[in-house]
Design a protein around this motif. Structure first.
Motif, short mmCIF file in Angstrom:
data_model
loop_
_atom_site.label_atom_id
_atom_site.label_comp_id
_atom_site.label_asym_id
_atom_site.label_seq_id
_atom_site.Cartn_x
_atom_site.Cartn_y
_atom_site.Cartn_z
N ALA A 135 -15.96 -26.46 26.48
CA ALA A 135 -16.09 -27.85 26.03
C ALA A 135 -15.77 -28.79 27.18
CB ALA A 135 -15.18 -28.10 24.83
N TYR A 137 -17.69 -31.60 29.71
CA TYR A 137 -18.90 -32.38 29.97
C TYR A 137 -18.56 -33.65 30.75
CZ TYR A 137 -20.59 -29.60 25.99
OH TYR A 137 -20.92 -28.57 25.14
N VAL A 140 -21.91 -35.75 27.65
CA VAL A 140 -22.28 -34.71 26.70
C VAL A 140 -23.73 -34.85 26.22
CG1 VAL A 140 -21.36 -35.95 24.68
CG2 VAL A 140 -21.56 -33.45 24.63
N SER A 174 -18.65 -25.51 21.31
CA SER A 174 -18.26 -25.86 22.69
C SER A 174 -18.18 -27.37 22.85
CB SER A 174 -19.22 -25.25 23.71
OG SER A 174 -19.19 -23.85 23.66
N LYS A 175 -17.67 -28.04 21.83
CA LYS A 175 -17.53 -29.50 21.87
C LYS A 175 -16.26 -29.89 21.13
CE LYS A 175 -22.54 -29.89 21.78
NZ LYS A 175 -22.77 -28.44 21.62
N HIS A 179 -16.55 -35.29 21.98
CA HIS A 179 -17.92 -34.91 22.31
C HIS A 179 -18.84 -35.03 21.11
CE1 HIS A 179 -15.90 -32.19 25.51
NE2 HIS A 179 -16.23 -33.33 26.06
N ASN A 180 -18.35 -34.60 19.93
CA ASN A 180 -19.18 -34.67 18.72
C ASN A 180 -19.53 -36.10 18.35
OD1 ASN A 180 -19.40 -31.85 18.04
ND2 ASN A 180 -17.24 -31.90 17.47
#
Length: 285
Positions: A135, A137, A140, A174-175, A179-180
């Motif tokens: 996770a 980025y 992202v 992987s967030k 990020h979501n």
């Protein structure tokens, strides 16, 4: 897309539909509530989950796929294994939903190409037991779009028809929560790609701490003092995240998603019906 988890360790229902008869009954109930297709899966992909053997996964899903297909249901098989996908198609499934986008099994793309059926390729970096390590980025949305396009080209090179590919930005995989939220805000950049987009936010962990998500207070503490957003309260249980899921489904529809994958069909259908009526009324104005 209604979710039928045939697993003993699902994060959302704790194995409630693990027995085949219960899973079939649940799938038929989802159809009755308005699901357009059913996503049947025999492997939990919750964070930290260990994988079942291929034999275990087959034993879980094939009887359910066959029984639901015999009732006329449109079935998506949620699997990262080419053999499970192939046997599910033989049992009546008509769509492959691979959360690894074909990365977990080198034979998946070839099998999907031979089938000629729609193939969902999700953004994925690692299996559940290790995905938290990935996770990372700088941006992202940009990175998810770029990595999805890389998968498209790899799948096409393996023989999958470009028009058969459906993309999924992989919420929760992987967030982290931030990020979501960024990915949801930039979802129109994903739907701008020349492929249908499936969105799966249903009951996911980032929806369980909504108060902390906007950087404001999250309500009064027992003492009457506000709880700072930085002090995380326990997340709401998965089954209590359906209203938030319906809200994200509506946002996905506004962004142009092809489908949303949900556990609670009625709430999502109502939210989407509101959006459809407002959209239609605006078009007539």
């Amino acid at each position: 897309m209604g979710v039928v988890n045939v697993t003993p360790d699902s994060f959302s229902d704790g194995g409630r539909w693990f027995e085949p008869a219960a899973a079939v009954e649940h799938g038929l109930a989802l159809l009755g509530q308005g699901a357009d297709l059913l996503d049947v899966g025999g492997e939990s992909t919750r964070p930290g989950a260990e994988r079942p053997t291929e034999r275990e996964e087959l034993d879980r899903v094939i009887p359910v796929v066959a029984a639901l297909a015999a009732q006329g249901a449109r079935i998506s098989i949620d699997t990262m294994r080419s053999r499970v996908a192939a046997e599910s198609l033989d049992a009546g499934a008509t769509l492959i939903n691979d959360v690894s986008g074909g990365l977990a099994d080198p034979q998946m793309a070839t099998m999907a190409a031979r089938s000629g059926l729609p193939f969902v390729a999700m953004h994925w970096r690692a299996h559940s037991a290790h995905m938290h390590r990935e996770a990372r980025y700088a941006d992202v949305v940009t990175e998810v779009v770029a990595e999805l396009l890389e998968r498209v080209e790899a799948l096409v090179e393996a023989g999958v028809a470009r028009e058969a590919i459906i993309l999924d930005p992989g919420f929760g995989f992987s967030k982290d929560a931030g990020h979501n939220w960024e990915l949801l805000a930039g979802l129109d950049q994903v739907t701008a790609l020349p492929h249908p987009v499936l969105v799966g936010t249903s009951r996911k962990r980032f929806l369980g701490r909504l108060g902390a998500a906007v950087g404001s207070t999250v309500g009064p503490a027992p003492s009457g003092e506000p709880t700072p957003s930085g002090a995380l309260s326990p997340p709401t249980p998965p089954a209590e995240r359906d209203a938030a899921t319906a809200a994200t489904s509506l946002l996905a529809a506004q962004a142009g998603a092809w489908a949303v994958r949900v556990h609670d069909v009625p709430g999502t259908r109502d939210a989407l019906a509101v959006w459809a009526h407002v959209h239609a009324a605006g078009g007539r104005a």
